[in-house]
Enzyme design. Structure first.
Site, PDB file in Angstrom:
ATOM      1  N   ASN A 108       0.828  -1.199   0.000  1.00  0.00           N
ATOM      2  CA  ASN A 108       0.000   0.000   0.000  1.00  0.00           C
ATOM      3  C   ASN A 108       0.856   1.240   0.000  1.00  0.00           C
ATOM      4  O   ASN A 108       1.983   1.250   0.496  1.00  0.00           O
ATOM      5  CB  ASN A 108      -0.956   0.008   1.201  1.00  0.00           C
ATOM      6  CG  ASN A 108      -0.306   0.568   2.441  1.00  0.00           C
ATOM      7  OD1 ASN A 108      -0.180   1.787   2.597  1.00  0.00           O
ATOM      8  ND2 ASN A 108       0.152  -0.312   3.319  1.00  0.00           N
ATOM      9  N   CYS A 142       5.956   5.005   9.016  1.00  0.00           N
ATOM     10  CA  CYS A 142       5.173   4.987   7.775  1.00  0.00           C
ATOM     11  C   CYS A 142       6.124   5.144   6.591  1.00  0.00           C
ATOM     12  O   CYS A 142       6.804   6.171   6.475  1.00  0.00           O
ATOM     13  CB  CYS A 142       4.135   6.104   7.737  1.00  0.00           C
ATOM     14  SG  CYS A 142       3.269   6.136   6.151  1.00  0.00           S
ATOM     15  N   ILE A 154      -0.782   4.630   0.797  1.00  0.00           N
ATOM     16  CA  ILE A 154      -1.916   5.522   1.058  1.00  0.00           C
ATOM     17  C   ILE A 154      -1.394   6.929   1.320  1.00  0.00           C
ATOM     18  O   ILE A 154      -1.948   7.904   0.817  1.00  0.00           O
ATOM     19  CB  ILE A 154      -2.742   5.026   2.282  1.00  0.00           C
ATOM     20  CG1 ILE A 154      -3.088   3.533   2.157  1.00  0.00           C
ATOM     21  CG2 ILE A 154      -3.994   5.884   2.456  1.00  0.00           C
ATOM     22  CD1 ILE A 154      -3.977   3.151   1.022  1.00  0.00           C
ATOM     23  N   GLY A 155      -0.334   7.036   2.111  1.00  0.00           N
ATOM     24  CA  GLY A 155       0.258   8.347   2.353  1.00  0.00           C
ATOM     25  C   GLY A 155      -0.443   9.136   3.439  1.00  0.00           C
ATOM     26  O   GLY A 155      -0.559  10.364   3.353  1.00  0.00           O
ATOM     27  N   VAL A 158       5.561  -5.110  13.729  1.00  0.00           N
ATOM     28  CA  VAL A 158       6.259  -4.188  12.850  1.00  0.00           C
ATOM     29  C   VAL A 158       5.262  -3.463  11.945  1.00  0.00           C
ATOM     30  O   VAL A 158       4.206  -3.978  11.634  1.00  0.00           O
ATOM     31  CB  VAL A 158       7.260  -4.940  11.939  1.00  0.00           C
ATOM     32  CG1 VAL A 158       8.353  -5.576  12.769  1.00  0.00           C
ATOM     33  CG2 VAL A 158       6.582  -6.010  11.072  1.00  0.00           C
ATOM     34  N   ASN A 212       3.779   6.806  15.558  1.00  0.00           N
ATOM     35  CA  ASN A 212       4.125   6.168  14.291  1.00  0.00           C
ATOM     36  C   ASN A 212       5.398   6.800  13.736  1.00  0.00           C
ATOM     37  O   ASN A 212       5.358   7.908  13.200  1.00  0.00           O
ATOM     38  CB  ASN A 212       2.937   6.344  13.325  1.00  0.00           C
ATOM     39  CG  ASN A 212       3.150   5.672  11.994  1.00  0.00           C
ATOM     40  OD1 ASN A 212       4.244   5.191  11.694  1.00  0.00           O
ATOM     41  ND2 ASN A 212       2.125   5.651  11.182  1.00  0.00           N
ATOM     42  N   GLY A 257       0.825  -8.304   5.314  1.00  0.00           N
ATOM     43  CA  GLY A 257       0.195  -9.577   4.981  1.00  0.00           C
ATOM     44  C   GLY A 257       1.021 -10.773   5.417  1.00  0.00           C
ATOM     45  O   GLY A 257       2.160 -10.635   5.889  1.00  0.00           O
ATOM     46  N   GLY A 263       1.150  -9.678   9.432  1.00  0.00           N
ATOM     47  CA  GLY A 263       0.634 -10.842   8.713  1.00  0.00           C
ATOM     48  C   GLY A 263      -0.210 -11.802   9.520  1.00  0.00           C
ATOM     49  O   GLY A 263      -0.441 -12.926   9.076  1.00  0.00           O
TER      50      GLY A 263
END
Lengths: 261, 312
Positions: free
Chosen positions: B81, B141, B83-84, B203, B138, B229, B256
């Site tokens: 992903n 990211c 998304i930002g 993580v 966070n 995942g 995951g």
């Protein structure tokens, strides 16, 4: 807290039996499932994943038809059209009657044709994009509407359509008019237009409607993960900023959409 | 022929309470940031009230539109992903989403992100005065150009944001979400704890790249994106295992997790709780089933509280 539209929470994840899988045309498969959850509306979609699956995510498919069994709580049969494109849709196409798949839905916002009760309506679909329009057509019942359907080579899915008129165009001319369906469509005389299909079709139909001042609603398609508005992966650029195809759409007003891809 | 057995006293239901830095979760399963929206999106698809906690989408001080172009790409057993950090901004979150989130039952954990230390600090102040139960800082990211993961890659940078956020939010437990992309994760973890972190979650996604061979260019506009995942799970379990030896604060494991067995691996490796993310996309009731499955395992193993799960 802002009030949510009624029915917003009416979605479920249910392991369902595939009751029918049949060849429709080319790479298109018609699928049916026994669904015991809330009734869907035309324009809404489901996330579908075969119980035995080698891909990670479910695939979003628009509802192409819905036959309720009895009362609103009794469930019914959901119909879909699936185009084999990648591994996920290949798996769906390989489903056989009696096998199970997890369905989550109904998701997204439906076509709101009830807001246009007067004149005739036009439904314009291209390829697999006719699916949500078929579900909408059933909802329209005896209301007059014209159906415009474009295909690459052969038509499919139109067998039980009850339109005032049906225009078919194929790119190779095998059936109906030769060319692309937007070339044979004018929004004049319609109270509203509903369209789904490839981006060039949506753009052409949307532009014609905006120019003619006819309300137009487009069902958009994007790669999705959650399907419920949580992951923000299926962004549609609109005049009102980024919107979620899955939850704010997939049906948008044509003048909202910024086509820049 | 019947054999008479003395009926066994029914085993007491296992104590499912997870404690993270003073925050009591009814069970150890938390919806991971960015995968659960603000919870109402999933209403009807799983038992939201039955979750241990909910991490919000990554929040920044001001609203952000997120990244342009393609945002998702599925991989074998995974999802990339980009998304930002699209979000409405912290003030809008506190006003519009938090009151409803509070009524659901699970602990509410605000995921705090930013581009500069000042932005993080200002956001932390607002969250400190809000009704959230905990802040998840966070620093991991991978999908924003400024800040984000840059703070999570080395120990000095991690301390430079953790310390000021700790001071700006003295009333909230602080959990720092680590990046698996840090060359020396142990050093970053130690540095966060020394700067005041009460807990660590790990993580976040792995920096990864996919190329569209037809278009002959990378799939994502930012070139790289974050991979989550089942594909990343064994690496994440290994990282939790290793950090357990490095720091003494509670670890919340993720990466995951798709079923109870996956979650149990993290709990046995020493995590006090787990987060579940992209599995919810693939199978919305996943977390409900994971909670039930952990309970069944505890009964089967005759364990009475979560702490007994750890093999460390």
């Amino acid at each position: 807290m802002d009030a949510l539209p009624s029915g917003f929470f009416a979605k479920r994840s249910i392991l369902c039996e595939c009751t029918s899988s049949s060849f429709a045309a080319g790479n298109i498969i018609a699928l049916q499932f026994a669904w015991s959850g809330p009734a869907p509306r035309g324009g809404q979609f489901f996330l579908i994943k075969p119980w035995r699956s080698g891909v990670f995510l479910a695939r979003p498919l628009s509802v192409a038809g819905w036959e309720p069994r009895g009362g609103p709580e009794d469930g019914g049969i959901l119909r879909f059209l699936a185009a084999r494109r990648g591994r996920g849709t290949w798996e769906l196409a390989d489903l056989r009657a009696g096998e199970e798949a997890e369905l989550s839905g109904p998701l997204g916002k439906p076509f709101e044709a009830a807001s246009f009760p007067k004149g005739p309506l036009a439904l314009v679909g291209g390829g697999i994009g006719i699916a949500p329009l078929l579900a909408l057509a059933v909802e329209l019942g005896s209301r007059p509407f014209d159906f415009y359907a474009g295909f690459r080579s052969t038509s499919f899915g139109l067998e039980s359509l009850k339109a005032r008129s049906l225009a078919i165009a194929t790119e190779d001319g095998c059936e109906g008019l030769k060319g692309r369906i937007p070339d044979f469509f004018s929004p004049q005389g319609y109270e509203a237009v509903f369209a789904c299909g490839p981006l060039p079709l949506l753009r052409a139909v949307g532009d014609a409607c905006i120019a003619g001042g006819i309300p137009c609603f487009l069902s958009m398609e994007k790669h999705m993960a959650c399907g419920v508005g949580a992951c923000l992966g299926c962004t549609v650029k609109t005049t009102g900023g980024n919107k979620r195809c899955c939850a704010d759409g997939p049906v948008f007003r044509a003048e909202e959409i910024i086509f820049d891809d | 022929m019947t054999e008479r057995t003395i009926p066994k006293k029914p085993a007491p239901a296992p104590d499912f309470t997870a404690l993270i830095a003073g925050v009591r979760l009814r069970n150890p399963v938390i919806a991971a940031s960015g995968t659960f929206g603000y919870a109402r999106e999933y209403e009807g698809l799983l038992d939201i009230a039955g979750l241990g906690g909910i991490c919000t989408k990554g929040l920044t001080l001001a609203a952000r539109p997120g990244n342009q172009g393609r945002r998702l790409h599925e991989t074998p057993s995974g999802l990339m992903n980009s998304i930002g950090l699209e979000n409405p901004g912290i003030p809008a979150f506190i006003e519009r989403e938090l009151p409803r989130l509070r009524t659901l039952g699970p602990a509410v954990i605000a995921n705090l992100s930013g581009s500069t230390v000042e932005e993080y600090v200002e956001g932390a102040r607002l969250l400190d005065a809000s009704e959230v139960d905990m802040i998840e800082l966070n620093i991991s990211c991978p999908n924003v150009k400024a800040g984000g993961m840059a703070f999570g890659l080395d120990s000095a940078a991690a301390a430079s944001v953790t310390g000021p956020v700790r001071k700006a939010a003295p009333h909230k437990p602080l959990m720092v979400k680590l990046s698996p992309n840090a060359p020396d994760l142990a050093a970053v973890a130690r540095s966060c704890v020394n700067a005041g972190a009460d807990a660590l979650s790990l993580v976040n996604t792995f920096k990864a790249l996919a190329i569209d061979i037809r278009a002959r260019k990378p799939v994502f506009g930012n070139i790289s994106a974050g991979l989550s995942g089942p594909a990343i799970r064994p690496i994440a379990v290994r990282m939790v295992w290793e950090l357990w030896e490095v720091v003494k604060v509670p670890l919340v494991g993720m990466g995951g997790i798709a079923c109870a067995e996956d979650a149990l691996e993290f709990l046995l490796a020493g995590a006090v709780a787990v987060q579940v993310g992209s599995a919810t996309f693939a199978h919305p009731p996943a977390m409900t089933e994971i909670i039930a499955g952990i309970g069944e395992y505890m009964k089967e193993q005759d364990l009475h509280c979560l702490g007994e799960l750890s093999i460390r």
